[in-house]
Design an enzyme around this catalytic site. Structure first.
Site, PDB file in Angstrom:
ATOM      1  N   SER A 149      -3.726  -0.908  -5.032  1.00 18.58           N
ATOM      2  CA  SER A 149      -2.734  -1.955  -5.298  1.00 18.58           C
ATOM      3  C   SER A 149      -2.869  -2.629  -6.653  1.00 18.58           C
ATOM      4  O   SER A 149      -2.042  -3.492  -6.988  1.00 18.58           O
ATOM      5  CB  SER A 149      -2.787  -3.016  -4.191  1.00 18.58           C
ATOM      6  OG  SER A 149      -2.137  -2.549  -3.037  1.00 18.58           O
ATOM      7  N   LYS A 152       0.265  -2.834  -8.843  1.00 20.92           N
ATOM      8  CA  LYS A 152       1.274  -3.897  -8.842  1.00 20.92           C
ATOM      9  C   LYS A 152       1.197  -4.762 -10.100  1.00 20.92           C
ATOM     10  O   LYS A 152       2.181  -5.423 -10.456  1.00 20.92           O
ATOM     11  CB  LYS A 152       1.127  -4.755  -7.577  1.00 20.92           C
ATOM     12  CG  LYS A 152       1.450  -3.980  -6.300  1.00 20.92           C
ATOM     13  CD  LYS A 152       1.328  -4.857  -5.069  1.00 20.92           C
ATOM     14  CE  LYS A 152       1.667  -4.080  -3.802  1.00 20.92           C
ATOM     15  NZ  LYS A 152       0.671  -3.056  -3.464  1.00 20.92           N
ATOM     16  N   SER A 341       0.465  -8.689  -1.935  1.00 28.47           N
ATOM     17  CA  SER A 341       0.344  -7.257  -2.214  1.00 28.47           C
ATOM     18  C   SER A 341       1.401  -6.473  -1.436  1.00 28.47           C
ATOM     19  O   SER A 341       1.115  -5.487  -0.764  1.00 28.47           O
ATOM     20  CB  SER A 341      -1.057  -6.736  -1.864  1.00 28.47           C
ATOM     21  OG  SER A 341      -1.325  -5.538  -2.563  1.00 28.47           O
TER      22      SER A 341
END
Length: 510
Positions: A149, A152, A341
């Protein structure tokens, strides 16, 4: 491999002198997850943090106090204090650009001893001075990694640049081909609520109940009496709605879902849901909810709604808008994406960034748009491979050096639009996926100080963010582990200890 949905929350951020790191932002109420974190945060953690922080700061001023017993102990600098609350409008004092830069050799010696995997796999890492870009630590920093993640962060940069921090997405009700037909037109807002619009929130900022009430009044004003047909135009995105790079197990678990430009609760069944299956056609689900709200509003306005919603393209040419609602700003949505997230929101941002840049609103358009925006910021992208823009795909390949450069662009680069992403970084020991970490005696000195985006897949762990060291120097970092033993607890601890070492680092050879 199964991804992990990471709950992340708000935080405050430091500023670099002559290079602001965080500007005042409109306060918005924290999300329920943030409230829960603060409600149940053990008081003993803050006690440990304050006590631990006093040690390095005491050492930092010891030289100045030597031989002067009557001199009062100076106050702990603002950047080294545990925040009493996480406020978007609270800004620490500007940092001193003349603060000493850590010695690379000292930083390397500390981090090499800490970045040890628990079982198999290995860690790469990069630390840079935020103001100058001077490399302070580099362990295979150019090596491509699966970043989870941390992806992102790249998507946040693209969205803030391509779409713009203050942009809002509009969901509209258009007049259809007949007086009794209306078209719900998707505009990229996937954070719709099913109740009234809530101006003080991000999730639910625009509400279907408000949209339906406004549409009902418009139809009543036009004298519509017969049954009203609701159609859906969600053709903004193209290409496969489900990325073939994603594991079907992750989709079944609700880590993501087919991507549409219209959804309730970021394609969740309710505002508070963070796990579990998602609607597989989020746009049609939202349109059905809108039709139900319109039926209720229409009862008072003298009309009924035909059951069922079908897809149809909006009329070409000038459109007759009956009602509309707008989302929270992109900066607020980026904040929420990083805090929670949210894979779904990230993928929507990728497609909206692509459309804003004149590219197709597809997965390929999204990855191309993110790569292009990063290149414009000055990030080397030739070695990158982006399979998605949320980090769920194992095909993503990005280096720790590239992530450190991205964090540096966010904290202290020339494009001030990127500062909006800072509020999404969780705070160690206090919020989000770092909220239950940094309580160990070996990491507590980093609590309240380390701000970093986490990333987790079965054999992947990552931590990219920034911290102000004991001398007042802003440092950016990225640590990524690949091929790790799934579930091995020591890997998170290793990253947390490394970030803590940076927070308490004097590292100037004195």
């Amino acid at each position: 491999m199964k991804g992990v949905n990471e709950a992340e929350a708000e935080k405050q951020a430091p500023e670099q002198q002559d290079t602001p790191v965080l500007r005042p932002r409109k306060t918005r109420p924290p999300n329920p997850a943030s409230k829960a974190i603060f409600r149940f945060l053990p008081q003993v953690l803050l006690t440990l943090v304050i006590a631990a922080l006093a040690v390095p700061m005491g050492l930092g001023v010891a030289a100045g106090l030597f031989g002067a017993a009557v001199t009062p102990t100076p106050k702990m600098p603002a950047w080294q204090q545990v925040p009493k609350q996480l406020s978007r409008t609270q800004i620490v004092a500007p940092l001193d650009a003349s603060a000493p830069v850590p010695l690379p050799a000292d930083v390397t010696n500390q981090l090499n001893a800490l970045l040890t995997p628990d079982g198999g796999g290995d860690f790469t890492g990069v630390v840079e001075d935020a103001l100058t870009g001077l490399p302070l630590y580099d362990r295979d920093g150019a090596k491509n990694r699966v970043p989870a993640s941390n992806m992102k962060l790249l998507t946040a940069v693209a969205a803030l640049r391509a779409i713009g921090p203050e942009t809002r997405f509009s969901t509209r009700v258009l007049a259809g081909p007949s007086a009794s037909t209306i078209i719900l037109s998707a505009g990229g807002d996937v954070l719709l609520g099913d109740g009234p619009s809530q101006p003080g929130e991000v999730l639910g900022h625009a509400g279907l109940e408000t949209l339906a009430a406004d549409a009902a009044r418009a139809l009543q004003d036009r004298g519509v009496k017969g049954p009203v047909t609701v159609q859906l135009d969600d053709g903004l995105f193209t290409g496969p709605a489900l990325n073939p790079a994603w594991s079907l197990d992750d989709v079944a678990a609700g880590e993501t879902a087919p991507i549409f430009p219209l959804a309730l609760n970021s394609a969740r069944t309710s505002p508070g849901a963070t796990t579990g299956p998602r609607p597989q056609d989020a746009a049609l689900t939202a349109a059905g909810a809108f039709a139900g709200k319109l039926q209720a509003a229409g009862a008072a306005a003298g009309f009924t709604v035909v059951p069922g919603v079908e897809r149809a393209a909006a009329p070409s040419g000038k459109q007759d808008v009956l009602a509309s609602v707008v989302s929270a700003t992109v900066r607020e949505q980026v904040d929420l994406m990083l805090e929670t997230s949210d894979n779904y929101l990230a993928e929507v941002f990728g497609r909206m960034s692509a459309l804003s840049a004149g590219k197709p609103g597809s997965n390929d358009g999204a990855t191309a748009a993110v790569s292009s925006q990063l290149a414009e910021v000055g990030i080397a992208t030739d070695s990158m491979h982006l399979a998605d823009v949320s980090g769920l795909a194992l095909g993503n390949q990005v280096s720790a050096r590239q992530f450190a450069d991205v964090v540096r662009a966010i904290t202290s680069g020339p494009d001030t639009r990127l500062r909006a992403a800072l509020a999404g970084f969780p705070v160690a020991g206090l919020t989000g996926t770092l909220g239950d970490r940094y309580a160990d005696p070996t990491t507590s000195q980093g609590a309240g100080l380390v701000r970093a985006k986490t990333g987790t897949l079965n054999s992947v762990i990552a931590l990219s963010g920034y911290v102000v060291d004991a001398n007042g120097r802003l440092l950016v970092f990225s640590f990524i582990g690949n091929g790790l033993t799934p579930g091995a607890a020591g890997n998170k601890v290793a990253l947390d200890r490394a970030a803590t070492a940076l927070a308490s680092c004097g590292c100037t050879g004195g």
